[in-house]
Design a protein around this motif. Sequence first.
Motif, mmCIF file in Angstrom:
data_model
loop_
_atom_site.group_PDB
_atom_site.id
_atom_site.type_symbol
_atom_site.label_atom_id
_atom_site.label_comp_id
_atom_site.label_asym_id
_atom_site.label_seq_id
_atom_site.Cartn_x
_atom_site.Cartn_y
_atom_site.Cartn_z
ATOM 1 N N TYR A 14 0.799 -1.258 0.008
ATOM 2 C CA TYR A 14 0.004 -0.089 -0.134
ATOM 3 C C TYR A 14 0.828 1.278 -0.045
ATOM 4 C CZ TYR A 14 -3.612 3.345 1.209
ATOM 5 O OH TYR A 14 -4.455 4.303 1.376
ATOM 6 N N TRP A 15 1.045 1.765 -1.196
ATOM 7 C CA TRP A 15 2.017 2.889 -1.197
ATOM 8 C C TRP A 15 1.602 4.096 -0.589
ATOM 9 C CZ3 TRP A 15 6.976 2.455 -2.443
ATOM 10 C CH2 TRP A 15 7.838 3.500 -2.603
ATOM 11 N N SER A 16 1.824 4.600 0.491
ATOM 12 C CA SER A 16 1.696 5.792 1.088
ATOM 13 C C SER A 16 2.570 6.125 2.185
ATOM 14 C CB SER A 16 -0.030 5.915 1.494
ATOM 15 O OG SER A 16 -0.026 7.257 2.258
ATOM 16 N N SER A 17 3.248 7.358 2.296
ATOM 17 C CA SER A 17 3.996 7.617 3.483
ATOM 18 C C SER A 17 2.919 7.919 4.679
ATOM 19 C CB SER A 17 5.038 8.644 3.159
ATOM 20 O OG SER A 17 4.419 9.770 2.550
ATOM 21 N N ASP A 18 2.023 8.188 4.521
ATOM 22 C CA ASP A 18 1.050 8.846 5.521
ATOM 23 C C ASP A 18 0.324 7.509 6.299
ATOM 24 O OD1 ASP A 18 -0.973 9.840 7.120
ATOM 25 O OD2 ASP A 18 -2.018 10.572 5.542
ATOM 26 N N LEU A 19 0.811 7.278 7.455
ATOM 27 C CA LEU A 19 0.369 6.356 8.217
ATOM 28 C C LEU A 19 -1.214 6.410 8.754
ATOM 29 C CD1 LEU A 19 0.891 4.077 10.376
ATOM 30 C CD2 LEU A 19 1.303 5.885 12.286
ATOM 31 N N ASP A 20 -1.775 7.394 8.561
ATOM 32 C CA ASP A 20 -3.256 7.451 8.710
ATOM 33 C C ASP A 20 -3.826 6.671 7.617
ATOM 34 O OD1 ASP A 20 -3.044 8.635 11.318
ATOM 35 O OD2 ASP A 20 -3.365 10.717 10.618
ATOM 36 N N ALA A 21 -3.384 6.976 6.379
ATOM 37 C CA ALA A 21 -4.200 6.440 5.247
ATOM 38 C C ALA A 21 -4.105 4.877 5.315
ATOM 39 C CB ALA A 21 -3.015 7.025 4.002
ATOM 40 N N ILE A 71 13.335 8.913 13.807
ATOM 41 C CA ILE A 71 13.469 8.015 12.765
ATOM 42 C C ILE A 71 12.400 7.104 12.791
ATOM 43 C CG2 ILE A 71 14.639 6.363 13.928
ATOM 44 C CD1 ILE A 71 15.258 7.400 10.237
ATOM 45 N N LEU A 72 11.693 6.810 13.589
ATOM 46 C CA LEU A 72 10.592 5.720 13.929
ATOM 47 C C LEU A 72 9.112 6.370 13.931
ATOM 48 C CD1 LEU A 72 11.952 2.957 16.184
ATOM 49 C CD2 LEU A 72 11.908 3.048 13.560
ATOM 50 N N ASP A 73 9.262 7.910 14.059
ATOM 51 C CA ASP A 73 7.824 8.416 14.014
ATOM 52 C C ASP A 73 6.786 8.160 12.845
ATOM 53 O OD1 ASP A 73 9.195 9.272 16.389
ATOM 54 O OD2 ASP A 73 8.911 11.907 15.595
ATOM 55 N N LYS A 74 5.621 7.991 13.534
ATOM 56 C CA LYS A 74 4.430 7.718 12.426
ATOM 57 C C LYS A 74 4.730 6.514 11.526
ATOM 58 C CE LYS A 74 3.075 12.529 13.260
ATOM 59 N NZ LYS A 74 2.558 13.581 12.379
ATOM 60 N N THR A 75 5.493 5.658 12.034
ATOM 61 C CA THR A 75 5.626 4.402 11.253
ATOM 62 C C THR A 75 4.846 3.170 11.508
ATOM 63 O OG1 THR A 75 7.384 3.523 12.483
ATOM 64 C CG2 THR A 75 8.088 5.216 10.961
ATOM 65 N N ILE A 76 4.532 2.218 10.621
ATOM 66 C CA ILE A 76 3.979 0.926 11.209
ATOM 67 C C ILE A 76 4.723 0.351 12.002
ATOM 68 C CG2 ILE A 76 2.761 -1.072 10.088
ATOM 69 C CD1 ILE A 76 2.632 0.198 7.546
ATOM 70 N N VAL A 77 5.943 0.146 11.957
ATOM 71 C CA VAL A 77 6.743 -0.831 12.955
ATOM 72 C C VAL A 77 6.557 -0.284 14.307
ATOM 73 C CG1 VAL A 77 8.790 0.403 12.735
ATOM 74 C CG2 VAL A 77 8.903 -2.015 13.258
ATOM 75 N N ALA A 115 4.143 -4.803 11.005
ATOM 76 C CA ALA A 115 5.036 -3.950 10.018
ATOM 77 C C ALA A 115 5.934 -4.688 9.171
ATOM 78 C CB ALA A 115 5.883 -2.916 10.923
ATOM 79 N N TYR A 116 6.140 -4.570 8.257
ATOM 80 C CA TYR A 116 7.255 -5.101 7.355
ATOM 81 C C TYR A 116 8.248 -4.238 7.015
ATOM 82 C CZ TYR A 116 8.498 -8.881 3.917
ATOM 83 O OH TYR A 116 9.183 -9.775 3.391
ATOM 84 N N GLY A 117 9.024 -4.097 8.072
ATOM 85 C CA GLY A 117 10.224 -3.109 8.121
ATOM 86 C C GLY A 117 11.009 -3.562 6.870
ATOM 87 N N THR A 118 11.232 -2.806 5.824
ATOM 88 C CA THR A 118 11.938 -3.034 4.712
ATOM 89 C C THR A 118 12.724 -2.125 4.061
ATOM 90 O OG1 THR A 118 11.505 -4.123 2.477
ATOM 91 C CG2 THR A 118 9.772 -2.509 3.237
#
Length: 535
Positions: free
Chosen positions: A302-309, A347-353, A360-363
């Motif tokens: 799911y290509w979006s850098s917005d966590l809320d999306a 660096i981890l702010d507003k990320t899935i992980v 999260a698929y930290g990739t």
Amino acid sequence: MFGQLKERFRGLWAPEPALKRMQLAPNEQTDNPLMLQSFTWDTLHPTLSWWQHVEQEIPRLAAMGVTQIWLPPPNKGANQTGRGYDAYDLWDLGEFDQKGTVRTRWGTREELLSACATARKHGVDVLIDAVLNHKIGADRCESALAVPVNPQNRLEETGPQRTIDAWTAFDFKGRGEKYSSLKWNQQHFSGGLRRPGSIGTTNRAKVACIGYRDLVIMDGPNMPVDKELGNYDYLLGIDIDHRHPEVRKDLLDWGVWILETTGASGFRLDAIKHIDYRFVLEFLRHARTTLQWPGIFAVSEYWSSDLDAVLPYIKTWRGATTFFDVPLHSNFHNASKQGARFDLRRILDKTIVQSFPNDAYGTITFFGDVLHLKCFYHKVVGQSLESWVGAEFKLHAYAIILLRAGGHPCVFYGDLYPNAECGDPGVEKGLPPLIEARKRFAYGPCKDYFLERNCIGFVRLGDSKHPGCVVVLSNGKPGKSHLLRMFVGKESANATYRAFLPGSDARITIDSRGWGSFPSSDNGVQVWVREEFVK
């Protein structure tokens, strides 16, 4: 719909963990799991087919600690060099003379199955890249009714319904009815993009950019998908209508068939923000139920850098799939561009992980191939995308996804192997030791020490079988050193820790209470391990 879900469920409940229920490695494996994306966009082997090359590398990769290999789409593309994302026939794995070739870009069906068998023999799972959103390379045109819409707001019609020549007929004459008897036509699609010369569209079109929908059966907004551009059902080519019963049956049957044929353990799902989310869930549920295998792996792009999306998808799907952590990739990109101006504590702010470590698929994958793919997609639809992660920050990023707890990391072929396309000698040299550190040391509870703007660290405390490790990352100006005081456990009191990564044999002594002051390194990345465990 998803906007309402986001507000209703924000913070009220967490999704069921996805990673804990899926197979990340063959059952006999006890080391940390690790995936490799085993291809780039352009690189080919000079003497072997790509499937033969992958098969040749499997023993080495298994010894390194790779437990999953994500293969490129194995299906026949729209032309001889098609990567498979230009999906023509999902059922043709390089077996039939179609689109001017029997083999795919990657090789023949026999070579693919041989590589898969070798992977299983060496304890490596295979993942199939499933391209279920669109088809490209139709065999002939059909007359179809279409309504032009505003490409920036697909819900806004810009003209009356009209008849067009649409490339929507897929006859598969080379394959006939082997494996599947469905011949695709206009009733199986929901839309496309008319542009002179573009793949899968009418060459008669003289209008620069007109989207169309309502080819035959649609009389309103498309299925529930992402709301970007009003309705993001269409991406490129001819868009598949996942509500049609014949379409659903064909794709559901293919999902089971491809796993049975290859012996794969799961899927990478392409472009899910453009697909009816209900069908994606049905696709996974059908495969798991039919094969009586609830642990089938799935990761969704799911290509979006917005966590809320992406939050509504994560919560609604309740652990049915993991997700690529695009917000994390975006942070890596920003860190690589800003250098010492970037605050590593963020660096981890507003990320899935950070929000859902078990989903999260930290990739690192987006550093290379998938970014090429997305640039291709967005070039087709008239948009742009740029989010490269610079080589100067790649090892920092790899250290985070490989050595911290949470998420499930993926290594990119283009960073591990020399290549003219996107390789960097420093990354190629520095990545294998980080992979080794993951396999040998990165276990147990994780304690973060995100204490300085330009220097952060974390400690893995180890478990009954592994000693743990300490990681220090810095992005300060050259020549500036940092010290991070971190707790490594009372059992390590007075022990000596040694730098593990090549280029340094530095040592420090832990105090009597289990604390140590760990320095940063010249290249910004260092892993520290108790000396007796460093060979």
